[in-house]
Design an enzyme around this catalytic site. Structure first.
Site, PDB file in Angstrom:
ATOM      1  N   ALA A  24     -55.591 -18.869  -6.896  1.00 50.26           N
ATOM      2  CA  ALA A  24     -57.175 -19.145  -7.013  1.00 50.26           C
ATOM      3  C   ALA A  24     -57.370 -20.445  -7.534  1.00 50.26           C
ATOM      4  CB  ALA A  24     -58.029 -17.867  -7.512  1.00 50.26           C
ATOM      5  N   GLU A  40     -62.820 -24.177  -5.456  1.00 50.37           N
ATOM      6  CA  GLU A  40     -64.139 -23.336  -5.639  1.00 50.37           C
ATOM      7  C   GLU A  40     -64.852 -24.010  -4.754  1.00 50.37           C
ATOM      8  OE1 GLU A  40     -65.032 -24.199  -9.821  1.00 50.37           O
ATOM      9  OE2 GLU A  40     -63.503 -23.188 -10.562  1.00 50.37           O
ATOM     10  N   GLY A  82     -62.281 -28.471  -3.640  1.00 50.93           N
ATOM     11  CA  GLY A  82     -61.307 -28.212  -2.768  1.00 50.93           C
ATOM     12  C   GLY A  82     -60.212 -29.383  -3.039  1.00 50.93           C
ATOM     13  N   ARG A  95     -46.430 -25.649  -0.247  1.00 49.88           N
ATOM     14  CA  ARG A  95     -46.659 -26.168   1.157  1.00 49.88           C
ATOM     15  C   ARG A  95     -45.617 -25.924   2.176  1.00 49.88           C
ATOM     16  NH1 ARG A  95     -49.557 -31.259  -1.949  1.00 49.88           N
ATOM     17  NH2 ARG A  95     -51.600 -30.525  -1.989  1.00 49.88           N
ATOM     18  N   GLN A 137     -43.726 -32.618  37.340  1.00 43.89           N
ATOM     19  CA  GLN A 137     -43.326 -33.642  36.344  1.00 43.89           C
ATOM     20  C   GLN A 137     -44.389 -33.652  35.205  1.00 43.89           C
ATOM     21  OE1 GLN A 137     -42.371 -37.512  37.882  1.00 43.89           O
ATOM     22  NE2 GLN A 137     -40.394 -36.424  39.011  1.00 43.89           N
ATOM     23  N   GLN A 193     -53.209 -25.476  27.686  1.00 46.03           N
ATOM     24  CA  GLN A 193     -53.460 -26.461  29.110  1.00 46.03           C
ATOM     25  C   GLN A 193     -52.306 -25.860  30.175  1.00 46.03           C
ATOM     26  OE1 GLN A 193     -55.880 -28.299  28.975  1.00 46.03           O
ATOM     27  NE2 GLN A 193     -55.487 -29.257  31.261  1.00 46.03           N
ATOM     28  N   GLY A 226     -53.463 -23.157  31.799  1.00 46.35           N
ATOM     29  CA  GLY A 226     -54.725 -23.012  32.630  1.00 46.35           C
ATOM     30  C   GLY A 226     -55.583 -22.261  32.101  1.00 46.35           C
ATOM     31  N   GLU A 247     -53.945 -25.637   1.633  1.00 49.22           N
ATOM     32  CA  GLU A 247     -52.889 -26.095   0.573  1.00 49.22           C
ATOM     33  C   GLU A 247     -52.884 -27.564   0.811  1.00 49.22           C
ATOM     34  OE1 GLU A 247     -49.501 -23.856  -0.165  1.00 49.22           O
ATOM     35  OE2 GLU A 247     -50.555 -21.955   0.745  1.00 49.22           O
TER      36      GLU A 247
HETATM   37  C1  LIG Z   1     -58.662 -19.553   5.434  1.00 48.25           C
HETATM   38  C2  LIG Z   1     -58.605 -20.598   4.204  1.00 48.25           C
HETATM   39  C3  LIG Z   1     -57.739 -20.004   3.368  1.00 48.25           C
HETATM   40  C4  LIG Z   1     -57.698 -20.645   1.921  1.00 48.25           C
HETATM   41  N1  LIG Z   1     -56.698 -19.867   0.997  1.00 48.25           N
HETATM   42  C5  LIG Z   1     -56.994 -20.701  -0.091  1.00 48.25           C
HETATM   43  C6  LIG Z   1     -56.291 -19.906  -1.239  1.00 48.25           C
HETATM   44  O1  LIG Z   1     -55.423 -18.808  -1.234  1.00 48.25           O
HETATM   45  N2  LIG Z   1     -56.372 -20.566  -2.562  1.00 48.25           N
HETATM   46  C7  LIG Z   1     -56.906 -21.523  -2.785  1.00 48.25           C
HETATM   47  O2  LIG Z   1     -57.409 -22.090  -4.082  1.00 48.25           O
HETATM   48  N3  LIG Z   1     -57.820 -22.381  -1.805  1.00 48.25           N
HETATM   49  C8  LIG Z   1     -57.526 -21.787  -0.665  1.00 48.25           C
HETATM   50  N4  LIG Z   1     -58.167 -22.218   0.521  1.00 48.25           N
HETATM   51  C9  LIG Z   1     -58.997 -23.616   0.303  1.00 48.25           C
HETATM   52  C10 LIG Z   1     -58.425 -25.106   0.982  1.00 48.25           C
HETATM   53  O3  LIG Z   1     -57.179 -25.172   0.198  1.00 48.25           O
HETATM   54  C11 LIG Z   1     -59.578 -25.812   1.008  1.00 48.25           C
HETATM   55  O4  LIG Z   1     -60.257 -25.657   1.854  1.00 48.25           O
HETATM   56  C12 LIG Z   1     -58.860 -27.279   1.143  1.00 48.25           C
HETATM   57  O5  LIG Z   1     -57.995 -27.927   0.153  1.00 48.25           O
HETATM   58  C13 LIG Z   1     -60.238 -28.265   1.390  1.00 48.25           C
HETATM   59  O6  LIG Z   1     -60.900 -28.298   0.548  1.00 48.25           O
HETATM   60  P1  LIG Z   1     -62.431 -28.199   0.959  1.00 48.25           P
HETATM   61  O7  LIG Z   1     -62.634 -27.270   1.882  1.00 48.25           O
HETATM   62  O8  LIG Z   1     -63.472 -28.283  -0.381  1.00 48.25           O
HETATM   63  O9  LIG Z   1     -62.579 -29.616   1.668  1.00 48.25           O
HETATM   64  P2  LIG Z   1     -63.037 -31.227   1.028  1.00 48.25           P
HETATM   65  O10 LIG Z   1     -62.280 -31.437  -0.184  1.00 48.25           O
HETATM   66  O11 LIG Z   1     -64.740 -31.284   0.660  1.00 48.25           O
HETATM   67  O12 LIG Z   1     -62.714 -32.218   1.990  1.00 48.25           O
HETATM   68  C14 LIG Z   1     -63.581 -32.119   3.398  1.00 48.25           C
HETATM   69  C15 LIG Z   1     -62.933 -33.332   3.967  1.00 48.25           C
HETATM   70  O13 LIG Z   1     -62.832 -34.339   3.276  1.00 48.25           O
HETATM   71  C16 LIG Z   1     -61.425 -35.120   3.406  1.00 48.25           C
HETATM   72  N5  LIG Z   1     -61.099 -35.736   1.978  1.00 48.25           N
HETATM   73  C17 LIG Z   1     -61.487 -35.342   0.830  1.00 48.25           C
HETATM   74  N6  LIG Z   1     -61.094 -36.095  -0.094  1.00 48.25           N
HETATM   75  C18 LIG Z   1     -60.598 -37.070   0.385  1.00 48.25           C
HETATM   76  C19 LIG Z   1     -59.912 -38.376   0.025  1.00 48.25           C
HETATM   77  N7  LIG Z   1     -59.622 -38.521  -1.140  1.00 48.25           N
HETATM   78  N8  LIG Z   1     -59.549 -38.993   0.778  1.00 48.25           N
HETATM   79  C20 LIG Z   1     -59.410 -38.679   2.360  1.00 48.25           C
HETATM   80  N9  LIG Z   1     -60.043 -37.780   2.723  1.00 48.25           N
HETATM   81  C21 LIG Z   1     -60.589 -36.735   1.748  1.00 48.25           C
HETATM   82  C22 LIG Z   1     -60.685 -33.891   3.593  1.00 48.25           C
HETATM   83  O14 LIG Z   1     -59.371 -33.935   3.951  1.00 48.25           O
HETATM   84  C23 LIG Z   1     -61.504 -33.003   4.373  1.00 48.25           C
HETATM   85  O15 LIG Z   1     -61.339 -33.532   5.786  1.00 48.25           O
HETATM   86  C24 LIG Z   1     -58.346 -21.854   1.764  1.00 48.25           C
HETATM   87  C25 LIG Z   1     -59.254 -22.284   2.832  1.00 48.25           C
HETATM   88  C26 LIG Z   1     -59.202 -21.589   4.148  1.00 48.25           C
HETATM   89  C27 LIG Z   1     -60.261 -22.214   5.127  1.00 48.25           C
END
Ligand SMILES: Cc1cc2nc3c(=O)[nH]c(=O)nc-3n(C[C@H](O)[C@H](O)[C@H](O)COP(=O)(O)OP(=O)(O)OC[C@H]3O[C@@H](n4cnc5c(N)ncnc54)[C@H](O)[C@@H]3O)c2cc1C
Length: 393
Positions: A124, A127, A131, A243, A279, A339, A342, A366
């Site tokens: 965990a 938040e 993320g 990862r 092809q 694809q 179909g 991750e």
């Molecule tokens: C089904 C599911 C399971 C999950 N399981 C876990 C879990 O077990 N434990 C846990 O801790 N978390 C978990 N997560 C959380 C997951 O790791 C995060 O959702 C993820 O890391 C992205 O964070 P965010 O959703 O806050 O997106 P954000 O950080 O808000 O990012 C939004 C977008 O901006 C991009 N971005 C952000 N910062 C940058 C930067 N510096 N440069 C370029 N692009 C950027 C991101 O790539 C993304 O495209 C889970 C999420 C899902 C959906």
């Protein structure tokens, strides 16, 4: 028989997992997806077959068969059911804190129970407001007597509500940025700890993803994992090692989608011949096979690096590259499989639309693909490499 990168012993264990996947998991996969229910029967199958043990060292109650084989096991399960493969990947993710930083007492208390699958684990970190920028977390752990009191919440946590043990990251010193973060072991059922809700998702429907709430959760000193203030570093070390589990899940999806599309293309006829002989379809199949095999090369290389004892700080780039490439390959292969089928690719009766929905998450969790690119480029900039064009141009 075609060339195989695995040793005879590894092949034997892979075949065991493959048989479990084909006979016990594949027939359940569509139902798991449709029901949106966590598959406890699959957990039972993994327990009975000793598959959780493949993720752990012998002294911790596992098989001690190494990192490569653990990845292969996740891949084999993901070829038929990505939700089920995530049970293994998250058992690893949620156990890594203990493996990397657990005291002898913490390890003895938990690792054998995790290796048998008696207890499921969760990790965990994320938040609602943090993320990719996980150091911006707001959950706190205030010192209280010789223990701590946790307050705050976590979002998107896999295995929410089914895990018995959660590795939770919280700020013990909110003023100290990422150096103020510590890691804790929190047991399900701790007073003040609850799963507030579960998400409805695009894919991996058999996996729970939930919001955790900590409302004055009191933990003893034995819950602190590693040193106080070392939690962020630990979180990143865990992700380096976990990862590739997501990469293995992605690789399995890519292989499953390729296999299914190939079988379909052999028998579906249009314009007087099987579509595999057109092809444009043959080209798609060739690209799917080639990119999947290239992805496997990157992932297995990472597994071998771990098994050969390459130091942890040299694994970061290999881990991120495997996750990045396998995730993208899974997504492309799943799109192409749809694809190739179909109209049949678009309906629930066939599994490839599930592969497509499941593949997408491997590019997000991750660490998103964007974050993997940042990690890879940062590691490249640290390297000193031989530059052959010195002084040229
Ligand atoms: C089904 C599911 C399971 C999950 N399981 C876990 C879990 O077990 N434990 C846990 O801790 N978390 C978990 N997560 C959380 C997951 O790791 C995060 O959702 C993820 O890391 C992205 O964070 P965010 O959703 O806050 O997106 P954000 O950080 O808000 O990012 C939004 C977008 O901006 C991009 N971005 C952000 N910062 C940058 C930067 N510096 N440069 C370029 N692009 C950027 C991101 O790539 C993304 O495209 C889970 C999420 C899902 C959906």
């Amino acid at each position: 028989m075609s060339w195989d990168p695995l040793s005879p012993e590894q092949r034997e264990l892979r075949d065991l997992v493959r048989t479990v996947a084909r006979e016990r998991i594949a027939p359940r996969a569509a139902e798991i997806d449709a029901s949106h229910a966590f598959p406890w029967d699959v957990v039972e199958v993994f327990r009975e077959a000793g598959i959780f043990g493949l993720l752990f060292d012998e002294e911790d109650g596992g098989t001690g068969t190494g990192a490569l084989l653990a990845l292969v096991a996740i891949e084999e399960i993901a070829r038929v059911c990505a939700s089920s493969s995530l049970i293994l990947a998250v058992q690893e993710l949620g156990s890594l804190g203990l493996k990397l930083a657990g005291s002898p007492q913490q390890r003895a208390a938990w690792l054998p129970r995790l290796a048998s699958g008696e207890v499921l684990a969760a990790y965990a970190l994320t938040e609602a407001g943090s993320g990719s920028d996980s150091a911006a977390m707001r959950t706190t752990a205030r010192a209280d007597g010789d223990g701590f009191v946790l307050d705050g919440g976590k979002r998107f946590i896999t295995n929410a509500g089914v895990a018995g043990l959660y590795t939770v990251f919280a700020k013990t010193d909110p003023e100290a940025g990422h150096r103020g973060i510590s890691a804790f072991l929190v047991e399900a059922g701790a007073p003040g700890f609850e799963v507030a809700r579960l998400e409805e998702k695009l894919g991996i429907n058999g996996s729970t993803t939930g919001e955790l709430v900590f409302d004055g959760v009191r933990v003893g000193p034995e819950a602190l994992l590693g040193e106080e203030g070392e939690g962020f570093r630990l979180a990143m070390r865990i992700l380096d090692r976990s990862r590739p589990g997501v990469a293995a899940q992605a690789l399995g999806i890519a292989q499953g989608a390729t296999d299914y599309a190939l079988e379909y293309a052999r028998t579906r006829e249009t314009m007087g011949k099987p579509i595999a002989q057109h092809q444009l379809i043959a080209g798609k199949l060739a690209d799917m096979e080639t990119t999947t095999e290239a992805a496997r090369g990157l992932l297995y290389r990472y597994g071998r690096m771990v098994d050969e004892g390459v130091p942890a700080d040299e694994l970061t780039k290999a881990s991120a590259m495997a996750k990045l490439f396998c995730g993208d390959v899974a997504m492309q292969a799943a799109v192409e499989a749809v694809q190739i089928l179909g109209g049949y690719g678009y309906v629930r009766e066939y599994p490839v639309e599930r592969f497509l929905r499941d593949a997408k998450i491997t590019q997000i969790y991750e660490g998103t693909q964007e974050v993997q690119r940042l990690v890879i480029a940062r590691e490249m900039l640290k390297e000193s490499r031989t530059f052959l064009m010195e002084g040229v141009g």
